[in-house]
Design a protein around this motif. Structure first.
Motif, PDB file in Angstrom:
ATOM      1  N   PRO A 190       0.837  -1.205   0.000  1.00  0.00           N
ATOM      2  CA  PRO A 190       0.000   0.000   0.000  1.00  0.00           C
ATOM      3  C   PRO A 190       0.871   1.254   0.000  1.00  0.00           C
ATOM      4  N   ILE A 191       0.523   2.208  -0.839  1.00  0.00           N
ATOM      5  CA  ILE A 191       1.320   3.430  -0.950  1.00  0.00           C
ATOM      6  C   ILE A 191       0.905   4.396   0.162  1.00  0.00           C
ATOM      7  N   SER A 192       1.890   4.947   0.826  1.00  0.00           N
ATOM      8  CA  SER A 192       1.643   5.862   1.936  1.00  0.00           C
ATOM      9  C   SER A 192       2.726   6.930   1.934  1.00  0.00           C
ATOM     10  N   VAL A 193       2.600   7.872   2.831  1.00  0.00           N
ATOM     11  CA  VAL A 193       3.641   8.901   3.002  1.00  0.00           C
ATOM     12  C   VAL A 193       4.972   8.239   3.330  1.00  0.00           C
ATOM     13  N   HIS A 194       4.918   7.156   4.085  1.00  0.00           N
ATOM     14  CA  HIS A 194       6.140   6.433   4.451  1.00  0.00           C
ATOM     15  C   HIS A 194       6.872   5.929   3.212  1.00  0.00           C
ATOM     16  N   VAL A 195       6.133   5.388   2.240  1.00  0.00           N
ATOM     17  CA  VAL A 195       6.755   4.871   1.016  1.00  0.00           C
ATOM     18  C   VAL A 195       7.357   6.010   0.202  1.00  0.00           C
ATOM     19  N   TRP A 196       6.614   7.103   0.044  1.00  0.00           N
ATOM     20  CA  TRP A 196       7.108   8.226  -0.738  1.00  0.00           C
ATOM     21  C   TRP A 196       8.363   8.837  -0.117  1.00  0.00           C
ATOM     22  N   ARG A 197       8.455   8.777   1.203  1.00  0.00           N
ATOM     23  CA  ARG A 197       9.575   9.410   1.902  1.00  0.00           C
ATOM     24  C   ARG A 197      10.914   8.829   1.474  1.00  0.00           C
ATOM     25  N   PHE A 198      10.913   7.594   1.031  1.00  0.00           N
ATOM     26  CA  PHE A 198      12.173   6.944   0.693  1.00  0.00           C
ATOM     27  C   PHE A 198      12.562   7.089  -0.777  1.00  0.00           C
ATOM     28  N   VAL A 199      11.730   7.766  -1.570  1.00  0.00           N
ATOM     29  CA  VAL A 199      12.112   8.029  -2.958  1.00  0.00           C
ATOM     30  C   VAL A 199      13.214   9.086  -2.966  1.00  0.00           C
ATOM     31  N   PRO A 200      14.369   8.805  -3.566  1.00  0.00           N
ATOM     32  CA  PRO A 200      15.513   9.737  -3.480  1.00  0.00           C
ATOM     33  C   PRO A 200      15.423  10.884  -4.492  1.00  0.00           C
ATOM     34  N   PHE A 201      14.409  11.733  -4.334  1.00  0.00           N
ATOM     35  CA  PHE A 201      14.180  12.827  -5.278  1.00  0.00           C
ATOM     36  C   PHE A 201      15.431  13.696  -5.450  1.00  0.00           C
ATOM     37  N   GLU A 202      16.046  14.078  -4.350  1.00  0.00           N
ATOM     38  CA  GLU A 202      17.187  14.990  -4.426  1.00  0.00           C
ATOM     39  C   GLU A 202      18.321  14.396  -5.250  1.00  0.00           C
ATOM     40  N   HIS A 203      18.647  13.116  -5.016  1.00  0.00           N
ATOM     41  CA  HIS A 203      19.738  12.486  -5.762  1.00  0.00           C
ATOM     42  C   HIS A 203      19.374  12.272  -7.227  1.00  0.00           C
ATOM     43  N   ILE A 204      18.110  11.948  -7.489  1.00  0.00           N
ATOM     44  CA  ILE A 204      17.662  11.781  -8.881  1.00  0.00           C
ATOM     45  C   ILE A 204      17.811  13.099  -9.632  1.00  0.00           C
ATOM     46  N   GLU A 205      17.428  14.207  -9.012  1.00  0.00           N
ATOM     47  CA  GLU A 205      17.561  15.514  -9.659  1.00  0.00           C
ATOM     48  C   GLU A 205      19.030  15.900  -9.844  1.00  0.00           C
ATOM     49  N   GLN A 206      19.879  15.550  -8.877  1.00  0.00           N
ATOM     50  CA  GLN A 206      21.308  15.842  -9.012  1.00  0.00           C
ATOM     51  C   GLN A 206      21.877  15.150 -10.244  1.00  0.00           C
ATOM     52  N   HIS A 207      21.539  13.869 -10.448  1.00  0.00           N
ATOM     53  CA  HIS A 207      21.999  13.163 -11.641  1.00  0.00           C
ATOM     54  C   HIS A 207      21.415  13.793 -12.904  1.00  0.00           C
ATOM     55  N   ALA A 208      20.116  14.147 -12.856  1.00  0.00           N
ATOM     56  CA  ALA A 208      19.458  14.712 -14.037  1.00  0.00           C
ATOM     57  C   ALA A 208      20.149  15.976 -14.516  1.00  0.00           C
ATOM     58  N   ASN A 209      20.766  16.719 -13.600  1.00  0.00           N
ATOM     59  CA  ASN A 209      21.403  17.982 -13.962  1.00  0.00           C
ATOM     60  C   ASN A 209      22.876  17.835 -14.308  1.00  0.00           C
ATOM     61  N   GLN A 210      23.391  16.610 -14.247  1.00  0.00           N
ATOM     62  CA  GLN A 210      24.743  16.371 -14.741  1.00  0.00           C
ATOM     63  C   GLN A 210      24.721  16.304 -16.269  1.00  0.00           C
ATOM     64  N   LYS A 211      25.811  16.710 -16.886  1.00  0.00           N
ATOM     65  CA  LYS A 211      25.833  16.901 -18.340  1.00  0.00           C
ATOM     66  C   LYS A 211      25.417  15.662 -19.111  1.00  0.00           C
ATOM     67  N   ASN A 212      25.961  14.484 -18.763  1.00  0.00           N
ATOM     68  CA  ASN A 212      25.663  13.300 -19.572  1.00  0.00           C
ATOM     69  C   ASN A 212      24.212  12.853 -19.409  1.00  0.00           C
ATOM     70  N   TYR A 213      23.683  12.910 -18.191  1.00  0.00           N
ATOM     71  CA  TYR A 213      22.286  12.528 -17.983  1.00  0.00           C
ATOM     72  C   TYR A 213      21.356  13.546 -18.627  1.00  0.00           C
ATOM     73  N   ARG A 214      21.685  14.815 -18.466  1.00  0.00           N
ATOM     74  CA  ARG A 214      20.835  15.870 -19.025  1.00  0.00           C
ATOM     75  C   ARG A 214      20.761  15.758 -20.544  1.00  0.00           C
ATOM     76  N   SER A 215      21.854  15.378 -21.169  1.00  0.00           N
ATOM     77  CA  SER A 215      21.867  15.209 -22.627  1.00  0.00           C
ATOM     78  C   SER A 215      20.887  14.128 -23.056  1.00  0.00           C
ATOM     79  N   ALA A 216      20.841  13.031 -22.308  1.00  0.00           N
ATOM     80  CA  ALA A 216      19.901  11.947 -22.631  1.00  0.00           C
ATOM     81  C   ALA A 216      18.467  12.407 -22.443  1.00  0.00           C
ATOM     82  N   LEU A 217      18.196  13.136 -21.363  1.00  0.00           N
ATOM     83  CA  LEU A 217      16.846  13.598 -21.083  1.00  0.00           C
ATOM     84  C   LEU A 217      16.353  14.583 -22.136  1.00  0.00           C
ATOM     85  N   ALA A 218      17.287  15.355 -22.725  1.00  0.00           N
ATOM     86  CA  ALA A 218      16.910  16.414 -23.661  1.00  0.00           C
ATOM     87  C   ALA A 218      16.619  15.898 -25.065  1.00  0.00           C
TER      88      ALA A 218
END
Length: 204
Positions: free
Chosen positions: A54-82
């Motif tokens: 069951p999805i709850s606030v507890h489950v969402w809390r462990f999603v590593p949003f900050e680290h995912i965004e850090q990778h997304a803003n690195q040049k090689n990852y950002r190039s793939a996303l674009a």
């Protein structure tokens, strides 16, 4: 693919990201875009989760949003996303969520009930159709997708939703374009700010 603590994260064209937990059967689909006009930083603006638990606030809390965004803003990852998702089989059809809430013929589901939350109070009832003037029918824009077309498309989209019709099939009929193409136009209209971000719902 990036390996974060207990998560495997894949970055795909069009700003789409899939994060899958390695310890639990949980998958999160994210989409990143520039936060503000003129901003160069990508941030998550869409999130949908599927989990065996069951999805709850507890489950969402462990999603590593900050680290995912850090990778997304690195040049090689950002190039793939674009990259253009159309060159890689197209992106997921998640930009036209509201059409799920009417049937394939464009008629509202019956009964169609809504729950409105207003300052903690719940109001139940049928969603009335708004009596507004139908905007001019859309013509196929050709090879050049202008802001004027995306703005007109957004106007038609909102009107169709208010009338309880599925926007993508109706716009496809007006323009003679495939529904998949119309969904890409809708996505571009959202990215341009003429429509709000899509809501969480079914894919496809």
């Amino acid at each position: 693919m990036a390996r974060l603590d207990n998560w495997d994260v894949i970055y795909r064209p069009g700003g789409w990201i899939r994060a899958r937990g390695t310890d639990e059967d949980t998958t999160v689909y994210l989409r990143v875009r520039d936060s503000d006009e003129g901003s160069s930083r990508l941030n998550v603006h869409y999130a949908a989760m599927a989990s065996e638990k069951p999805i709850s606030v507890h489950v969402w809390r462990f999603v590593p949003f900050e680290h995912i965004e850090q990778h997304a803003n690195q040049k090689n990852y950002r190039s793939a996303l674009a990259l253009d998702p159309d060159e890689f089989g197209g992106g997921p059809a998640l930009d036209d969520m509201d059409s799920y809430f009417v049937d394939d013929s464009g008629e509202p589901w019956q009964p169609s009930l809504t729950v409105q939350m207003r300052d903690g109070a719940v109001v139940h009832g049928m969603r009335p159709k708004r009596k507004t003037t139908e905007p001019p029918r859309l013509a196929h824009p050709g090879r050049r997708i202008s802001d004027e077309f995306l703005r007109d498309l957004a106007t038609m989209y909102r009107w169709l939703v208010d009338q309880g019709q599925a926007p993508a099939p109706e716009i496809a009929e007006q323009t003679g374009a495939p529904v998949a193409t119309v969904r890409r136009w809708i996505a571009r209209s959202r990215e341009a700010g003429f429509l709000p971000p899509g809501r969480v719902g079914r894919a496809g």
